[in-house]
Design a protein around this motif. Structure first.
Motif, mmCIF file in Angstrom:
data_model
loop_
_atom_site.group_PDB
_atom_site.id
_atom_site.type_symbol
_atom_site.label_atom_id
_atom_site.label_comp_id
_atom_site.label_asym_id
_atom_site.label_seq_id
_atom_site.Cartn_x
_atom_site.Cartn_y
_atom_site.Cartn_z
ATOM 1 N N SER A 10 0.894 -1.170 0.207
ATOM 2 C CA SER A 10 -0.156 -0.033 0.219
ATOM 3 C C SER A 10 0.720 1.298 -0.334
ATOM 4 O O SER A 10 2.025 1.328 0.534
ATOM 5 C CB SER A 10 -0.992 0.082 1.342
ATOM 6 O OG SER A 10 -1.318 1.292 0.988
ATOM 7 N N ALA A 12 -0.483 4.312 0.165
ATOM 8 C CA ALA A 12 -1.986 5.330 0.901
ATOM 9 C C ALA A 12 -1.781 5.893 1.711
ATOM 10 O O ALA A 12 -0.066 5.416 2.102
ATOM 11 C CB ALA A 12 -3.291 4.602 1.671
ATOM 12 N N ASN A 78 -10.731 -6.894 -0.605
ATOM 13 C CA ASN A 78 -11.843 -7.698 -1.235
ATOM 14 C C ASN A 78 -11.731 -9.085 -0.495
ATOM 15 O O ASN A 78 -11.863 -10.195 -1.749
ATOM 16 C CB ASN A 78 -12.661 -7.358 -2.313
ATOM 17 C CG ASN A 78 -12.954 -6.306 -2.471
ATOM 18 O OD1 ASN A 78 -13.785 -5.589 -1.677
ATOM 19 N ND2 ASN A 78 -12.370 -5.085 -3.659
ATOM 20 N N GLN A 79 -11.333 -9.594 0.669
ATOM 21 C CA GLN A 79 -10.946 -10.743 0.575
ATOM 22 C C GLN A 79 -9.534 -11.698 -0.073
ATOM 23 O O GLN A 79 -9.544 -12.527 -0.011
ATOM 24 C CB GLN A 79 -11.969 -11.863 0.224
ATOM 25 C CG GLN A 79 -13.076 -10.862 0.768
ATOM 26 C CD GLN A 79 -13.477 -11.198 2.842
ATOM 27 O OE1 GLN A 79 -12.933 -11.945 3.027
ATOM 28 N NE2 GLN A 79 -13.653 -9.654 3.192
ATOM 29 N N ALA A 111 -1.672 -5.668 7.756
ATOM 30 C CA ALA A 111 -2.649 -4.692 8.926
ATOM 31 C C ALA A 111 -3.458 -4.777 8.520
ATOM 32 O O ALA A 111 -4.431 -4.155 6.776
ATOM 33 C CB ALA A 111 -1.655 -3.888 9.349
HETATM 34 C C1 FMN Z 1 -10.898 -1.374 -2.792
HETATM 35 C C2 FMN Z 1 -10.331 -1.696 -1.313
HETATM 36 C C3 FMN Z 1 -11.227 -3.124 -0.155
HETATM 37 C C4 FMN Z 1 -10.675 -3.823 0.332
HETATM 38 N N1 FMN Z 1 -11.665 -4.892 1.454
HETATM 39 C C5 FMN Z 1 -10.876 -5.275 2.448
HETATM 40 C C6 FMN Z 1 -10.696 -6.649 3.054
HETATM 41 O O1 FMN Z 1 -11.268 -7.140 2.598
HETATM 42 N N2 FMN Z 1 -10.562 -6.601 3.643
HETATM 43 C C7 FMN Z 1 -10.616 -5.266 5.113
HETATM 44 O O2 FMN Z 1 -10.054 -6.233 6.182
HETATM 45 N N3 FMN Z 1 -9.690 -4.798 4.641
HETATM 46 C C8 FMN Z 1 -10.703 -3.856 3.510
HETATM 47 N N4 FMN Z 1 -10.132 -3.089 3.106
HETATM 48 C C9 FMN Z 1 -9.708 -1.683 4.232
HETATM 49 C C10 FMN Z 1 -7.843 -1.494 4.318
HETATM 50 O O3 FMN Z 1 -8.259 -2.770 5.288
HETATM 51 C C11 FMN Z 1 -7.815 -0.224 4.876
HETATM 52 O O4 FMN Z 1 -8.053 0.897 3.995
HETATM 53 C C12 FMN Z 1 -6.879 -0.268 5.077
HETATM 54 O O5 FMN Z 1 -6.421 0.800 6.004
HETATM 55 C C13 FMN Z 1 -5.546 -0.862 4.172
HETATM 56 O O6 FMN Z 1 -4.178 -0.962 4.640
HETATM 57 P P1 FMN Z 1 -3.496 0.428 4.494
HETATM 58 O O7 FMN Z 1 -3.545 1.687 5.744
HETATM 59 O O8 FMN Z 1 -1.954 -0.165 4.576
HETATM 60 O O9 FMN Z 1 -3.184 0.970 3.211
HETATM 61 C C14 FMN Z 1 -10.486 -2.561 1.872
HETATM 62 C C15 FMN Z 1 -9.944 -1.732 1.238
HETATM 63 C C16 FMN Z 1 -9.632 -1.278 -0.013
HETATM 64 C C17 FMN Z 1 -9.158 -0.204 -0.726
#
Ligand code: FMN
Length: 179
Positions: A10, A12, A78-79, A111
């Motif tokens: 990521s 982000a 998305n899993q 995480a």
């Molecule tokens: C396209 C998308 C799909 C996501 N699907 C899931 C998911 O299936 N399970 C989950 O726990 N979090 C999901 N999330 C939320 C992420 O866990 C959350 O945005 C997290 O902060 C992402 O990690 P990062 O902060 O390192 O980018 C999703 C986020 C995005 C953008």
């Protein structure tokens, strides 16, 4: 010394997985040299690139070729695992016949703010990676749940910090044992 490359899935702003990667670097044993391998700049791979392999991908592959082990620190989308991570791993297997991750020790961590801490995404990685020939560390598993409450400005809560330290000890040992 063991050289461990890490990929963060990521980019982000304020990424939880960037925070986890930082924690893992901080908690790595002294004999582990931790090297960040960026993937953000990599274009999407397609087959025409097999005949005209982009320099940016060759450079990225060269970075991975220099490490003794590779650690994926990735969110769950998305899993599953993010498309950027799939692309980055696909590139390491191309051009055809030039897979450089055969035999490479590999670890997975992640995480998420939710209850399951990327466990579904990790299990998808565990299906997809072994046929590529990597040596995947089975345990311990590091899936940090409720991660928004876990990380602080300069690290993480005590339990997560301890888990990160024992994960890095185990992964460093795993990499050293497979060199
Ligand atoms: C396209 C998308 C799909 C996501 N699907 C899931 C998911 O299936 N399970 C989950 O726990 N979090 C999901 N999330 C939320 C992420 O866990 C959350 O945005 C997290 O902060 C992402 O990690 P990062 O902060 O390192 O980018 C999703 C986020 C995005 C953008």
């Amino acid at each position: 010394m063991v050289r461990i490359g890490y990929i963060i899935g990521s980019t982000a702003e304020g990424s939880l997985n960037q925070k986890l990667a930082r924690l893992l670097v901080d908690q790595a044993p002294e004999r582990a040299e931790m090297v960040h391998i960026p993937i953000r700049h990599l274009p999407l791979y397609h087959r025409d690139m097999d005949d005209d392999f982009p320099q940016v991908m060759a450079d990225y592959k060269a970075q991975v070729a220099e490490v003794d082990g590779l650690l994926l620190v990735s969110p769950e989308h998305n899993q599953s695992f993010p498309a950027a991570v799939k692309n980055a791993l696909d590139i390491l297997t191309r051009p055809q016949g030039k897979n450089i991750i055969g035999g490479l020790p590999l670890g997975i961590a992640g995480a998420s703010p939710g209850r399951f801490g990327t466990i579904n995404g990790q299990s998808q990685l565990r299906q997809f990676l072994p046929p590529l020939g990597v040596k995947l560390m089975g345990s311990p598993v590091l899936a940090v749940h409720a991660a928004k409450e876990t990380f602080t400005d300069d690290g993480a809560d005590e339990q997560t910090t301890r888990r990160a330290a024992s994960y890095m000890e185990a992964f460093t040992e795993f990499v050293a044992g497979h060199r």
